[in-house]
Design a protein around this motif. Structure first.
Motif, PDB file in Angstrom:
ATOM      1  N   ALA A 125       4.149  12.220  -5.270  1.00  0.00           N
ATOM      2  CA  ALA A 125       5.482  12.602  -5.737  1.00  0.00           C
ATOM      3  C   ALA A 125       6.074  11.452  -6.544  1.00  0.00           C
ATOM      4  N   ALA A 126       5.179  10.687  -7.176  1.00  0.00           N
ATOM      5  CA  ALA A 126       5.575   9.640  -8.126  1.00  0.00           C
ATOM      6  C   ALA A 126       6.697   8.763  -7.567  1.00  0.00           C
ATOM      7  N   CYS A 127       7.729   8.535  -8.362  1.00  0.00           N
ATOM      8  CA  CYS A 127       8.788   7.597  -7.981  1.00  0.00           C
ATOM      9  C   CYS A 127       9.663   8.138  -6.842  1.00  0.00           C
ATOM     10  N   ALA A 128       9.499   9.424  -6.522  1.00  0.00           N
ATOM     11  CA  ALA A 128      10.248   9.991  -5.394  1.00  0.00           C
ATOM     12  C   ALA A 128       9.378  10.054  -4.143  1.00  0.00           C
ATOM     13  N   GLY A 129       8.177   9.514  -4.221  1.00  0.00           N
ATOM     14  CA  GLY A 129       7.192   9.676  -3.154  1.00  0.00           C
ATOM     15  C   GLY A 129       7.620   9.098  -1.821  1.00  0.00           C
ATOM     16  N   TYR A 130       8.275   7.935  -1.853  1.00  0.00           N
ATOM     17  CA  TYR A 130       8.698   7.311  -0.591  1.00  0.00           C
ATOM     18  C   TYR A 130       9.721   8.198   0.117  1.00  0.00           C
ATOM     19  N   ALA A 134       5.127  -0.288 -21.642  1.00  0.00           N
ATOM     20  CA  ALA A 134       4.398  -1.534 -21.333  1.00  0.00           C
ATOM     21  C   ALA A 134       5.240  -2.522 -20.529  1.00  0.00           C
ATOM     22  N   PHE A 135       6.548  -2.510 -20.762  1.00  0.00           N
ATOM     23  CA  PHE A 135       7.423  -3.501 -20.119  1.00  0.00           C
ATOM     24  C   PHE A 135       8.027  -2.999 -18.816  1.00  0.00           C
ATOM     25  N   ILE A 136       7.873  -1.703 -18.546  1.00  0.00           N
ATOM     26  CA  ILE A 136       8.708  -1.134 -17.478  1.00  0.00           C
ATOM     27  C   ILE A 136       8.048  -1.132 -16.100  1.00  0.00           C
ATOM     28  N   PHE A 137       6.705  -1.050 -16.084  1.00  0.00           N
ATOM     29  CA  PHE A 137       6.041  -0.859 -14.788  1.00  0.00           C
ATOM     30  C   PHE A 137       5.559  -2.158 -14.151  1.00  0.00           C
ATOM     31  N   GLY A 138       5.494  -2.133 -12.798  1.00  0.00           N
ATOM     32  CA  GLY A 138       4.960  -3.253 -12.031  1.00  0.00           C
ATOM     33  C   GLY A 138       4.157  -2.732 -10.854  1.00  0.00           C
ATOM     34  N   ASP A 139       3.580  -3.658 -10.094  1.00  0.00           N
ATOM     35  CA  ASP A 139       2.726  -3.303  -8.950  1.00  0.00           C
ATOM     36  C   ASP A 139       3.351  -3.776  -7.638  1.00  0.00           C
ATOM     37  N   GLY A 140       2.970  -3.144  -6.536  1.00  0.00           N
ATOM     38  CA  GLY A 140       3.441  -3.591  -5.222  1.00  0.00           C
ATOM     39  C   GLY A 140       3.326  -2.491  -4.180  1.00  0.00           C
ATOM     40  N   ALA A 141       3.702  -2.842  -2.966  1.00  0.00           N
ATOM     41  CA  ALA A 141       3.667  -1.876  -1.864  1.00  0.00           C
ATOM     42  C   ALA A 141       4.855  -2.088  -0.946  1.00  0.00           C
ATOM     43  N   GLY A 142       5.419  -0.984  -0.464  1.00  0.00           N
ATOM     44  CA  GLY A 142       6.487  -1.048   0.529  1.00  0.00           C
ATOM     45  C   GLY A 142       6.156  -0.058   1.640  1.00  0.00           C
ATOM     46  N   ASN A 178       9.643  -1.541 -12.379  1.00  0.00           N
ATOM     47  CA  ASN A 178       9.600  -0.203 -11.781  1.00  0.00           C
ATOM     48  C   ASN A 178       8.233  -0.019 -11.112  1.00  0.00           C
ATOM     49  N   THR A 179       8.241  -0.017  -9.778  1.00  0.00           N
ATOM     50  CA  THR A 179       6.979   0.120  -9.036  1.00  0.00           C
ATOM     51  C   THR A 179       6.824   1.523  -8.441  1.00  0.00           C
ATOM     52  N   SER A 180       7.480   2.501  -9.043  1.00  0.00           N
ATOM     53  CA  SER A 180       7.349   3.908  -8.643  1.00  0.00           C
ATOM     54  C   SER A 180       7.535   4.089  -7.136  1.00  0.00           C
ATOM     55  N   ALA A 181       6.540   4.600  -6.432  1.00  0.00           N
ATOM     56  CA  ALA A 181       6.716   4.920  -5.003  1.00  0.00           C
ATOM     57  C   ALA A 181       7.061   3.709  -4.153  1.00  0.00           C
TER      58      ALA A 181
END
Ligand code: UT7
Length: 336
Positions: A124-129, A168-176, A292-295
């Protein structure tokens, strides 16, 4: 129904749920705007003005979806004061796991030692959490599971075209991560959620995998109709956030924190204005250093606000996720 048929056991009596722990993992490598601007003919100033982003983290090879999730989950388990073998379910929300099958969740469950847990992924992309919290809350309330681990995790750098000016500038990586468990009082308000699949192409993998393979390309990138998504987020998401506040039976003045998806600092500012969020209520602005790390963005921002003392343990927070689909979900929660 035939009278001779035995009635099914309705299961345990309904109970309340709440988030009992959160954790986060930020990849080691900090990538400032200066490293991004070359191929997209941009500038640090433009990126900061248009998005509020100063830097992001990009995962290295060993910082896999499973490794980052595991680290975030361990933080959440520690705060919850439970061990992995107490988990009844593991839900991983991601759009960047490289395997279509199996899901990341069973691998993560095994890695953590959650040997009794059901495990599955959601997309569910950026709403996944927020989708994951909704599912976990219902599972705990109905007795399907006592403790549920919800992880939002992305390696968006794997799916970003460094030459695409729009992303290219908007996304990043990570986990919560968060652990949802039983509670004496209601700790997760009703979820307000929905989808607008007619706009499926507003944020989209540029081409499906079969076309990537047919074209001899290595992997697809995620592309976005930036302005259209921006307008949707600004105009449509504040009413959803207000509905979540109303559904929780509180007023906006009761909030101790506002933790929206970290999509763009200007979207956050505009939601604050539309909602008429009282001054002084802390707002998550993790996007500046995390992009922006989406989920992963909401649990990462939550973990940071609690760790840095910006939001109080036990306070009320409004969280809202929105993104590719288009899909969205919001709820008011009691912070762990
Ligand atoms: O997480 C899922 C949800 N995602 C979102 O919510 C993201 C929503 N969208 C956005 O955040 C914004 O649309 C962006 C940050 C992606 C882009 O900002 P924008 O203000 O919508 O930029 P724009 O596309 O309207 O472009 C404005 C100007 C244009 O120049 P002109 O025509 O005004 O002369 C573009 O050519 O900026 C130019 N431009 C750039 N300049 C430097 C576009 N991209 C860039 C760039 N660097 N990367």
């Amino acid at each position: 129904m035939p009278t001779a048929r035995p009635s099914l056991n309705p299961g345990p009596a309904p109970r309340h749920s709440r988030i009992v722990g959160v954790g986060g993992y930020r990849p080691r490598r900090v990538v400032p705007n200066s490293e991004i601007i070359g191929p997209i003919d941009s500038s640090d100033q433009w990126i900061q003005e248009r998005s509020g982003i100063k830097s992001r983290r990009f995962a290295s090879e060993d910082e896999t979806i499973i490794a980052m999730s595991s680290s975030a989950a361990k933080g959440a388990l520690a705060m919850a004061g439970i061990t992995a073998d107490q988990l009844g379910c593991v839900i991983v929300s991601t759009v960047t796991f490289m395997y279509n099958t199996p899901a990341a969740a069973p691998i993560l469950a095994n890695e953590l030692g959650a040997t009794k847990a059901a495990a599955f992924d959601i997309s569910a992309a950026c709403a996944g959490y927020c989708h994951g919290i909704a599912l976990a809350s219902d599972m705990v309330k109905s007795g399907t599971s006592d403790y549920v681990l919800v992880v939002g995790v992305e390696r968006l750098s794997d799916f970003t075209d460094p030459c695409d000016r729009g992303t290219a500038f908007i996304f990043g990586d990570g986990a919560g991560a968060a652990i949802v468990g039983p509670s004496e009082v209601a700790g997760i308000g009703p979820t307000v959620w929905g989808s607008e699949g007619a706009r499926w192409d507003a944020i989209v993998q540029r081409e499906p995998w079969n076309e990537v393979v047919a074209a001899g390309r290595q992997k697809p990138a995620i592309v976005m109709q930036g302005q259209a998504v921006f307008r949707w987020a600004v105009w449509s998401m504040a009413p959803v956030a207000q509905q979540a506040i109303d559904a929780a039976g509180i007023t906006i003045n009761d909030l101790d924190a506002f933790i929206p998806h970290q999509a763009n600092m200007r979207i956050i500012d505009s939601m604050i204005k539309t909602l008429k969020l009282p001054e002084g209520i802390p707002v998550a602005r993790d996007i500046a250093e995390t992009a922006n790390t989406s989920a992963a963005s909401i649990p990462l921002a939550t973990e940071r606000m609690l760790r840095e003392g910006q939001a109080p343990h036990g306070g009320l927070a409004l969280q809202i996720g929105f993104g590719a689909g288009l899909v969205y979900a919001a709820q008011v929660i009691v912070l762990p």
